[in-house]
Enzyme design. Sequence first.
Site, PDB file in Angstrom:
ATOM      1  CG  HIS A   8       7.304  -6.399   5.473  1.00 25.26           C
ATOM      2  ND1 HIS A   8       7.583  -5.180   6.046  1.00 25.26           N
ATOM      3  CD2 HIS A   8       6.641  -6.139   4.321  1.00 25.26           C
ATOM      4  CE1 HIS A   8       7.112  -4.222   5.261  1.00 25.26           C
ATOM      5  NE2 HIS A   8       6.532  -4.775   4.213  1.00 25.26           N
ATOM      6  CG  ASP A  10      -2.257   0.312   1.140  1.00 23.57           C
ATOM      7  OD1 ASP A  10      -2.799   0.028   0.066  1.00 23.57           O
ATOM      8  OD2 ASP A  10      -2.845   0.847   2.083  1.00 23.57           O
ATOM      9  CG  PHE A  29       9.541  -0.638   0.717  1.00 21.14           C
ATOM     10  CD1 PHE A  29       9.197  -0.886   2.038  1.00 21.14           C
ATOM     11  CD2 PHE A  29       9.357  -1.654  -0.214  1.00 21.14           C
ATOM     12  CE1 PHE A  29       8.678  -2.118   2.429  1.00 21.14           C
ATOM     13  CE2 PHE A  29       8.839  -2.884   0.164  1.00 21.14           C
ATOM     14  CZ  PHE A  29       8.500  -3.122   1.495  1.00 21.14           C
ATOM     15  CE1 TYR A  80       6.199   3.902   3.914  1.00 20.65           C
ATOM     16  CE2 TYR A  80       7.084   5.028   1.986  1.00 20.65           C
ATOM     17  CZ  TYR A  80       7.221   4.096   2.999  1.00 20.65           C
ATOM     18  OH  TYR A  80       8.386   3.374   3.115  1.00 20.65           O
TER      19      TYR A  80
END
Length: 220
Positions: free
Chosen positions: A187, A65, A78, A67
């Site tokens: 992750h 998703d 990221f 930010y």
Amino acid sequence: MEVTIESGWKTALAEEFEKPYFKQLTDFVRQEYTSQEVFPPARLVFNAFDKCPFEQTKVVIIGQDPYHDVNQAHGLCFSVNDGIKFPPSLRNIFKEIQNDLGIAPPESGNLERWAEQGVLLINATLTVRAHQAGSHQKNGWETFTDAAIRNLAEKRENIVFLLWGAFAQKKADMIDANKHLILKSVHPSPLSASRGFFGNHHFSRTNDFLQSKGLKPIHW
């Protein structure tokens, strides 16, 4: 709707743009941008594709998703805009790069420099409502981004897929491990990084593979 996206991706995904789900998705996203605060800025929704052309993609990193805080998201998973504090997962990515390759963390968390070297930084969902994580999930984006991954996996070869976390690892079913390198770990989130993200050496392993195929390594 005329979709503005890098020409190689436009060709690869032409069928998707004609499907009923994509029209519904477009209507939904347009309505959201009109009525809500949505990230990233509309012109950057396809930034991951525009910065990393289809034929030049060498590495794929999959996020979930965008930010959802102000001025963070700019269409690359990221990654954050210049001058924005590193979110925790990005900080851990840079920490592993330092552990793995001895490269000190950069001053900016803007990963466009990776995209321009052939790293596709793709979120499964490409838009989000401000301050509401996951708010645009299950509206069609996942179908579209899965199609992007499947097209790469089928039409190209010798791509490194970095699958971090259970969500990304599910994408392995779409990728032929005989044609590509699939690297999996937990992750980079602070909740899991110490359980196998740190020490995964994905960055050096990616470069070793690329060089073994006669391809230029990524300057992480």
